[in-house]
Design a protein around this motif. Structure first.
Motif, PDB file in Angstrom:
ATOM      1  N   THR A  41     -14.024  -1.406   2.763  1.00 58.78           N
ATOM      2  CA  THR A  41     -13.330  -0.235   2.226  1.00 58.78           C
ATOM      3  C   THR A  41     -14.019   0.363   1.007  1.00 58.78           C
ATOM      4  N   LEU A  51      -9.471  -3.963  -0.262  1.00 54.35           N
ATOM      5  CA  LEU A  51     -10.576  -3.217  -0.844  1.00 54.35           C
ATOM      6  C   LEU A  51     -11.893  -3.868  -0.421  1.00 54.35           C
ATOM      7  N   SER A  70      -2.826  -4.677   0.333  1.00 55.71           N
ATOM      8  CA  SER A  70      -3.845  -3.661   0.593  1.00 55.71           C
ATOM      9  C   SER A  70      -5.237  -4.230   0.338  1.00 55.71           C
ATOM     10  N   GLU A 126      -2.214   3.160  -4.080  1.00 60.99           N
ATOM     11  CA  GLU A 126      -3.437   2.805  -3.362  1.00 60.99           C
ATOM     12  C   GLU A 126      -4.601   3.736  -3.690  1.00 60.99           C
ATOM     13  N   ALA A 127      -4.340   5.044  -3.724  1.00 63.46           N
ATOM     14  CA  ALA A 127      -5.416   5.998  -3.971  1.00 63.46           C
ATOM     15  C   ALA A 127      -6.039   5.780  -5.350  1.00 63.46           C
ATOM     16  N   ASP A 154     -14.940   6.615   8.211  1.00 60.35           N
ATOM     17  CA  ASP A 154     -13.962   5.683   8.775  1.00 60.35           C
ATOM     18  C   ASP A 154     -13.966   5.748  10.301  1.00 60.35           C
ATOM     19  N   TYR A 208     -13.104   3.621  -0.636  1.00 59.34           N
ATOM     20  CA  TYR A 208     -12.161   4.740  -0.606  1.00 59.34           C
ATOM     21  C   TYR A 208     -12.744   5.929  -1.381  1.00 59.34           C
ATOM     22  N   PRO A 209     -12.624   7.156  -0.843  1.00 56.77           N
ATOM     23  CA  PRO A 209     -11.860   7.612   0.313  1.00 56.77           C
ATOM     24  C   PRO A 209     -12.655   7.670   1.612  1.00 56.77           C
ATOM     25  N   GLY A 259      -8.059   2.595  -5.217  1.00 52.45           N
ATOM     26  CA  GLY A 259      -9.246   2.810  -4.388  1.00 52.45           C
ATOM     27  C   GLY A 259     -10.336   3.570  -5.117  1.00 52.45           C
ATOM     28  N   ARG A 289     -10.703   4.326   4.704  1.00 49.65           N
ATOM     29  CA  ARG A 289      -9.334   4.285   4.192  1.00 49.65           C
ATOM     30  C   ARG A 289      -8.874   2.845   3.949  1.00 49.65           C
ATOM     31  N   ILE A 290      -7.875   2.722   3.121  1.00 43.48           N
ATOM     32  CA  ILE A 290      -7.338   1.412   2.740  1.00 43.48           C
ATOM     33  C   ILE A 290      -6.434   0.880   3.851  1.00 43.48           C
TER      34      ILE A 290
END
Length: 285
Positions: free
Chosen positions: A187, A203, A201, A127-128, A90, A189-190, A131, A193-194
């Motif tokens: 994005t 993706l 949010s 979100e996690a 990121d 993830y991880p 993601g 980041r989102i």
């Protein structure tokens, strides 16, 4: 999205570091009179869009490379629980893209610059969780190598009510908005980041199930440039270009710049063979 007067579209595909192969192809094509009326991309393809706008694609592996050469590993396990980045991707993306985004040039660019984003309600779903689910679905989709989006991606999109949107980045009103949109579309993830756009949010653009080719439905002729297997919609007057030999750079290996510079050189060299087949087409006069 019926826009009058647009005839040729350029679809830029992606795949982490594989996009530097695409950048090399584009560099050769631009030097040899590439003609297009609109551009569409997603994921890491959007990360090279600022270089394309600035007409300095050759600087992409150099600017990203300086950060990759400073990076020691892809996973900083010692940072777990400290608040410091566990993955370097990121920060590398943010820093490299910030160096090249030019708001004025982007706003004044004379052709549509369409970036595909995927969005979901981050207040409704963690979100996690979403993601991680997106990464697993995209990985399974890639392994399946289907001619259409795999059942994994379609199920994921439906389960989390993921929406797909096409945004012309010329409409962005600040440099920060452009960077946020590019990183949002990229994005993974991880690693990345989102981020949020208008309260939702974001993706990776692939999850939208809108392909760059489909984002150019108003173009009569479309050329798509890939660095590995991609599913393509069935349409007339589509010219897909794939590597003649495998692009060996690791998609998410951000330690050292040798791989991305090799991918760029391969793209530039193979572009001459692509060009020989395309001379006289609507993309070259």
């Amino acid at each position: 999205m019926q826009v009058q007067g647009k005839r040729t579209g350029l679809a830029i595909y992606a795949g982490g570091n594989h996009v530097f192969y695409v950048a090399g192809v584009l560099k050769f094509f631009v030097e040899n009179g590439l003609k297009f009326d609109a551009v569409a991309t997603y994921s890491s393809g959007s990360a090279i869009l600022p270089f394309f706008i600035n007409n300095n694609l050759e600087e992409a592996p150099e600017i990203f490379g300086q950060y990759l050469d400073q990076n020691k590993r892809n996973f900083y396990y010692g940072n777990i629980g400290t608040g410091r980045p566990v993955f370097p991707h990121d920060q590398i993306y943010s820093s490299a893209i910030s160096n090249v985004v030019d708001l004025k040039k982007t706003n004044e660019y004379g052709k549509p610059l369409r970036v595909i984003v995927s969005e979901f309600d981050g207040k409704k779903f963690p979100e996690a969780l979403v993601g991680i689910g997106a990464v697993i679905s995209m990985t399974l989709n890639s392994l399946a190598k289907t001619s259409t989006p795999s059942v994994f991606l379609r199920l994921f999109k439906s389960l989390f009510a993921v929406g797909g949107y096409i945004v012309d980045i010329r409409q962005c009103t600040s440099k920060e908005e452009i960077i946020n949109l590019i990183l949002g579309s990229s994005t993974i993830y991880p690693f990345i980041r989102i981020r949020q756009r208008m309260g939702r949010s974001m993706l990776d653009g692939k999850v939208s199930l809108i392909s760059p080719v489909e984002a150019l439905e108003d173009c009569e002729h479309v050329m798509s440039i890939h660095a590995h297997h991609s599913y393509l919609p069935v349409r007339e007057k589509l010219t897909p270009l794939f590597p003649f030999s495998r692009v060996t750079v690791g998609p998410l290996n951000y330690v050292g710049s040798v791989g991305i510079k090799s991918a760029f050189a391969q793209g530039y060299q193979e572009a001459e063979q692509h060009y020989d087949r395309l001379k006289g087409s609507p993309f070259f006069s």
